[in-house]
Design a protein around this motif. Structure first.
Motif, PDB file in Angstrom:
ATOM      1  N   MET A   1       0.849  -1.164   0.000  1.00 15.21           N
ATOM      2  CA  MET A   1       0.000   0.000   0.000  1.00 15.21           C
ATOM      3  C   MET A   1       0.895   1.226   0.000  1.00 15.21           C
ATOM      4  O   MET A   1       1.944   1.239   0.635  1.00 15.21           O
ATOM      5  N   GLU A   2       0.460   2.241  -0.722  1.00 10.71           N
ATOM      6  CA  GLU A   2       1.247   3.465  -0.773  1.00 10.71           C
ATOM      7  C   GLU A   2       0.332   4.672  -0.882  1.00 10.71           C
ATOM      8  O   GLU A   2      -0.848   4.551  -1.241  1.00 10.71           O
ATOM      9  N   CYS A   3       0.902   5.833  -0.594  1.00 11.69           N
ATOM     10  CA  CYS A   3       0.149   7.080  -0.647  1.00 11.69           C
ATOM     11  C   CYS A   3       1.167   8.215  -0.749  1.00 11.69           C
ATOM     12  O   CYS A   3       2.238   8.146  -0.143  1.00 11.69           O
ATOM     13  N   THR A   4       0.827   9.229  -1.524  1.00 12.30           N
ATOM     14  CA  THR A   4       1.668  10.422  -1.613  1.00 12.30           C
ATOM     15  C   THR A   4       0.834  11.607  -1.154  1.00 12.30           C
ATOM     16  O   THR A   4      -0.282  11.811  -1.634  1.00 12.30           O
ATOM     17  N   GLU A  16      -2.767  11.413  -2.619  1.00 19.49           N
ATOM     18  CA  GLU A  16      -3.111  10.541  -3.741  1.00 19.49           C
ATOM     19  C   GLU A  16      -2.804   9.114  -3.305  1.00 19.49           C
ATOM     20  O   GLU A  16      -1.665   8.773  -2.982  1.00 19.49           O
ATOM     21  N   THR A  17      -3.851   8.311  -3.244  1.00 24.91           N
ATOM     22  CA  THR A  17      -3.692   6.943  -2.760  1.00 24.91           C
ATOM     23  C   THR A  17      -3.095   6.056  -3.838  1.00 24.91           C
ATOM     24  O   THR A  17      -3.101   6.401  -5.023  1.00 24.91           O
ATOM     25  N   GLY A  18      -2.608   4.921  -3.431  1.00 32.28           N
ATOM     26  CA  GLY A  18      -2.045   3.958  -4.363  1.00 32.28           C
ATOM     27  C   GLY A  18      -3.039   3.477  -5.400  1.00 32.28           C
ATOM     28  O   GLY A  18      -2.660   3.065  -6.492  1.00 32.28           O
ATOM     29  N   SER A  19      -4.330   3.556  -5.078  1.00 36.80           N
ATOM     30  CA  SER A  19      -5.363   3.160  -6.039  1.00 36.80           C
ATOM     31  C   SER A  19      -5.789   4.324  -6.929  1.00 36.80           C
ATOM     32  O   SER A  19      -6.722   4.203  -7.715  1.00 36.80           O
TER      33      SER A  19
END
Length: 141
Positions: A1-4, A16-19
């Motif tokens: 999982m990632e997020c910026t 901005e989510t990984g999806s």
């Protein structure tokens, strides 16, 4: 999982989510924000509510129970000093469906709280979390 998360302006940020979804956050005016979006801690609480509601609906659907609604109202208290972690959280569920048995809903709430909801289990490391629920017959709504 990632997020910026990017600083937008003032004390507002866009995640901005990984999806690929965007979520805005802003600070309170007394902290330099303009009150244009939820606070980050509000989103943490909302995400926890979403996580546990997701579990409960999924558990009931997998058990072939006729669930037609699930609402969770969260009330949280935070520490007075930094870090202002959540110290108490109450989750009250209102689960609507056709002929849902109270013990089945209670089991779903318990499974989410103790086994499946990563968010509430993680927050349970700093906060005392309590749960309550009510079952509403679809025809009563």
């Amino acid at each position: 999982m990632e997020c910026t998360v990017r600083w937008h302006e003032g004390m507002s940020f866009v995640a901005e989510t990984g999806s690929g979804h965007l979520v805005c956050m802003d600070g309170a005016p007394d902290a330099g924000g303009r009150n244009l979006a939820p606070r980050p801690m509000e989103l943490l609480l909302a995400g926890t509510g979403g996580c546990t509601a997701f579990d409960i609906v999924l558990i009931l659907k997998r058990g072939r129970h006729e669930v037609s609604g699930c609402e969770v109202k969260l009330q949280a208290e935070r520490a007075e000093t930094d870090p202002k972690v959540f110290t108490e959280i109450n989750m009250h569920f209102v689960v609507t469906g056709n002929k849902l048995k109270r013990e089945i809903v209670e089991r779903a709430v318990k499974l989410s709280a103790e086994k499946y909801c990563s968010a509430s289990i993680m927050l349970g490391k700093t906060a005392s979390i309590t749960h309550s629920f009510e079952v509403v017959e679809s025809g009563d709504v």
